[in-house]
Scaffold this active site. Structure first.
Site, PDB file in Angstrom:
ATOM      1  N   ASP A 185      -2.455  -9.164  -0.492  1.00  0.00           N
ATOM      2  CA  ASP A 185      -3.378  -8.723  -1.725  1.00  0.00           C
ATOM      3  C   ASP A 185      -4.056 -10.020  -2.249  1.00  0.00           C
ATOM      4  OD1 ASP A 185      -4.485  -7.416  -3.849  1.00  0.00           O
ATOM      5  OD2 ASP A 185      -2.920  -6.408  -4.610  1.00  0.00           O
ATOM      6  N   ASP A 218      -8.517   0.977  -5.078  1.00  0.00           N
ATOM      7  CA  ASP A 218      -7.518   1.270  -5.963  1.00  0.00           C
ATOM      8  C   ASP A 218      -8.012   2.881  -6.722  1.00  0.00           C
ATOM      9  OD1 ASP A 218      -6.028  -0.830  -5.740  1.00  0.00           O
ATOM     10  OD2 ASP A 218      -6.346  -1.573  -7.773  1.00  0.00           O
TER      11      ASP A 218
HETATM   12  C1  DGJ Z   1      -4.070  -4.562  -6.469  1.00  0.00           C
HETATM   13  C2  DGJ Z   1      -3.722  -3.654  -5.168  1.00  0.00           C
HETATM   14  O1  DGJ Z   1      -4.974  -3.064  -5.115  1.00  0.00           O
HETATM   15  C3  DGJ Z   1      -2.859  -2.358  -5.852  1.00  0.00           C
HETATM   16  O2  DGJ Z   1      -2.662  -1.522  -4.687  1.00  0.00           O
HETATM   17  C4  DGJ Z   1      -1.586  -3.119  -6.104  1.00  0.00           C
HETATM   18  O3  DGJ Z   1      -0.841  -3.605  -4.870  1.00  0.00           O
HETATM   19  C5  DGJ Z   1      -1.688  -4.047  -7.116  1.00  0.00           C
HETATM   20  N1  DGJ Z   1      -2.738  -5.083  -6.799  1.00  0.00           N
HETATM   21  C6  DGJ Z   1      -0.415  -4.844  -7.398  1.00  0.00           C
HETATM   22  O4  DGJ Z   1      -0.551  -6.015  -8.287  1.00  0.00           O
END
Ligand code: DGJ
Length: 731
Positions: free
Chosen positions: A476, A546
């Site tokens: 991430d 997301d």
């Molecule tokens: C952002 C990601 O897009 C989510 O899927 C998740 O992993 C969060 N970060 C966790 O902090």
């Protein structure tokens, strides 16, 4: 190297056969001084004019022979401009008043900023052309590189600049490539923009004399705009017919692509490192290499262009082991637990995930250091002692016993101020001394451009992967750069951070893949904020967004697949969106990419588990077709019709999967047959509903491919969120 047959005895031809027998050729005719790059059904040509300028000649359909091509004096002067100032050069220096976007802008140490590049030599090696340009007076050289992909005709362009002088030269702009298309009245540009949870919005706009600039100034790719474009002809191009020129940058840092028309109405396009805050000091003898700009052409509309990109990414960009390997069905715990991670809780979720056929169990954020919220812990990549008193092993062993692989979330480029790493190394984040250090999501960006930081991050991840049976990393990256200072470097070298950071990121990923070849990586950046052909060289898949609302996702996925293949597009079922959307509808939406499940399984009913188990099993039967087949967007999910239809056809046409999705279908809406494409016309296809249900009246048990393509199936849908998928299997 062989002598050309069709192009005359003087033509030097180098050709390379692709895996499927497709051919790529680089042909040079010394009589006309024209280079022809031919691959697939596409041709890209350039020529040297009598004064030594290298000019763009053609980019489009293959021209055959004879093709009278020559670089002439150009369109001439326009009013007060001198002739050279508007030449359609392949890669111009900022010099002699060149007006369109130049490929390179420099400042020599004596203050001279005039750079005029002319042909200095070339070399052809297989399907690669190296073309050398040199300044008319000073030893500054630019080598242009062109690689032609035999399977798709995609041309990958990049440039290397070399300072052959005795004093340093400052680069103020250095692009990967510039392009020219001849005047036509109705060029239309498509590009994608977005923001967090709203990525992948398609924009279409006419190309005019006012340039359109897509860019990231954020240090990484960003979702504000994606480094992909396509150009078509408004009067000619549809989803499945007409010309489309397209391209994408292979770079995960700040980038820019500009598109506009010059004085003569020609389209000029330029892309590469973003010149915003860019400067690079090239010492004597040093070189700088640009990112690669991949461009292609299709005669088969936007769908044809997308399919070429899919083939190119699957066949030439993704890491080798990942090109045909099916993506695993994963479960991810983030939506279920947030930061509230416990060993017992993860084990309970793992048991439930295994019961529906999940193949990879991924523990997301919250497992390490003091990570109970987003305020602490980033940088400390050891399991939380309270949450995992015996380390990760008990959980990983349990996941393995359940028959699944274990995957783990990390965000290695970041640090919270409240972390052991930051307390030990406050100088490791990018910063300008004496200035504030802006935090976003309570975190700071490590200066990965520093070799010691790079080595620390590599070592931390290497240890994690060596000490634990981890088979998947969700990588991430959750914030934009703010103060990009690198105080340890000389003032004139600090802006190298934009390039060295990304190179070191690639280095770490490449090294981890080399040391741990069985581990797969997902590129995530608060969703789809770092999706590009650079990161995809080191990643097996990406986190699309997301936003997992199953209806909104249809539009996002429809746009995403204009540029990138379904094989890398991860899609989860979750609780996002209208609670009225059924679990089956959520699966049908997510099954159109790499399937993941992100729901809180503790809240599911026995019926939910039965539905999920059946859908996961069905997905496994069609995923090869979805992930690596040919995609046809029959009715795009852009909100203009109550129905959207997406079809995936296996490369051998033995299987096809048609997703038919409805939203807010009203009584007054007409329902007609949906005509499929790309099937084997003479083949006989047996139809089955993906969920094993009875065939609706409008779907015949058996029919020819020709029937499906000219009569088509009818499935009326009712209600707010409805969907079916029909699987066709050639008998
Ligand atoms: C952002 C990601 O897009 C989510 O899927 C998740 O992993 C969060 N970060 C966790 O902090």
């Amino acid at each position: 190297m062989r002598r050309g047959i069709n192009f005359g005895a003087l033509c030097l031809v180098a050709s390379v056969l692709g895996a499927t027998g497709a051919r790529a050729e680089v042909i040079y005719d010394p009589a006309t001084r024209v280079f022809r790059l031919v691959g697939g059904e596409t041709e890209y040509d350039l020529g040297i004019d009598p004064e030594g300028y290298v000019q763009s000649l053609h980019w489009g359909a293959a021209l055959g022979a004879p093709a009278p091509l020559a670089a002439g004096p150009g369109a001439g002067a326009a009013g007060p401009d001198a002739p050279h100032q508007n030449l359609p050069q392949e890669f111009a220096g900022q010099g002699e008043g060149f007006v369109p976007e130049p490929g390179i802008k420099v400042a020599f140490s004596d203050g001279n900023r005039d750079l005029v590049l002319r042909y200095a030599g070339h070399r052809i090696a297989g399907n690669t052309l190296f073309l050398e340009l040199r300044d008319i007076a000073r030893p500054l050289l630019v080598t242009l590189r062109y690689d032609v992909d035999p399977a798709t005709g995609v041309v990958s362009r990049s440039a290397v600049v070399r300072n052959g002088g005795k004093a340093s030269v400052r680069l103020d702009q250095f692009l990967s490539a510039t392009f020219t298309l001849p005047y036509q009245p109705d060029y239309r540009l498509s590009y994608m923009t977005g923001r967090h949870a709203s990525e992948w919005t398609m924009n279409r706009t006419p190309v005019t004399g006012a340039a359109t600039v897509m860019e990231s100034r954020r240090g990484s790719t960003s979702y504000h705009a994606n480094p992909w474009f396509s150009l078509d002809r408004e009067g000619l191009t549809t989803e499945e017919s007409g010309p489309v020129w397209f391209g994408a940058l292979g770079w995960s840092g700040s980038w820019r692509i500009g598109v506009g028309r010059d004085l003569f109405g020609r389209v000029r396009m330029a892309g590469g490192f973003n010149p915003y805050d860019f400067a690079w000091t090239l010492k004597p003898g040093e070189t700088l290499e640009s990112p690669v700009f991949h461009v292609g052409y299709s005669d088969h509309g936007r769908g044809g262009a997308a399919r070429l990109m899919h083939r190119f990414v699957n066949g030439s960009i993704l890491p080798e082991g990942s090109r045909t390997r099916p993506r695993k069905v994963l479960y991810n715990s983030w939506e279920a637990t947030g930061f509230d991670v416990t060993e017992a809780g993860q084990m309970a979720l793992a048991e439930k995930a295994a019961s529906i056929g999940v193949e990879r169990f991924v523990m997301d954020d919250g497992w390490f250091g003091a990570r109970d919220s987003d305020r602490a812990g980033l940088g400390d990549w050891s399991p939380s002692r309270t949450k995992f008193p015996n380390g990760l092993k008990p959980l990983i062993d349990k996941v393995a016993r359940l028959g699944m692989e274990f995957g783990l979330w990390v965000e290695p480029e970041m640090v919270n101020a409240d972390s052991a790493l930051y307390r030990a190394h406050p100088d490791w984040v990018m910063n300008f001394p004496g200035r504030p250090r802006t935090e976003a999501r309570n975190q700071l960006v490590l200066n990965l451009a520093r070799t010691d930081v790079r080595d620390h991050v590599l070592a931390a991840l290497d240890r994690l992967l060596s000490e634990n049976n981890i088979r998947f990393i969700k990588w991430d990256y959750n914030r934009t750069w703010s103060e990009p200072g690198w105080p340890e470097r000389a003032a004139g070298d600090q802006q190298r951070i934009y390039v060295d950071y990304v190179r070191n990121l690639y280095f770490i990923l490449a090294e981890l893949r080399r040391r741990h070849p069985g581990v797969e990586f997902e590129a995530c950046s608060s969703g789809g904020g770092r999706v590009d052909l650079g990161i995809l060289r080191y990643s097996d898949q990406v986190w699309t967004s997301d936003n997992t609302d199953p209806f909104e996702r249809l539009a996002m996925q429809g746009n995403f697949t204009s540029a990138y293949p379904a094989s890398v597009m991860m899609a989860w079922t979750t609780e996002w969106g209208d609670p009225g959307a059924s679990l089956e509808y959520r699966f049908l939406s997510a099954m159109q990419g790499g399937l993941g499940i992100g729901n809180d399984l503790n809240a599911w009913t026995p019926q939910d588990f039965r539905t999920a188990k059946a859908m996961v099993a069905a997905y496994k039967r069609v995923r090869a077709t979805v992930q690596h087949g040919e995609l046809y967007r029959l009715a795009p999910p852009d909100g203009t019709t109550p129905y959207s239809d997406t079809l995936y056809v296996a490369a051998d046409r033995a299987q096809a999967v048609w997703f038919h999705m409805g939203h807010s279908v009203a009584v007054r809406d007409n329902v007609g047959p949906v005509l499929l494409r790309g099937l084997d016309a003479d083949g006989v296809y047996a139809a089955a509903m993906i969920d094993g249900g009875a065939l609706p009246e409008g779907i015949p048990a058996k029919a020819s491919g020709a029937w499906w393509m000219s009569r088509g199936g009818v499935v009326p849908l009712k209600g707010q969120y409805a969907g079916v998928a029909v699987v066709l299997s050639r008998q």
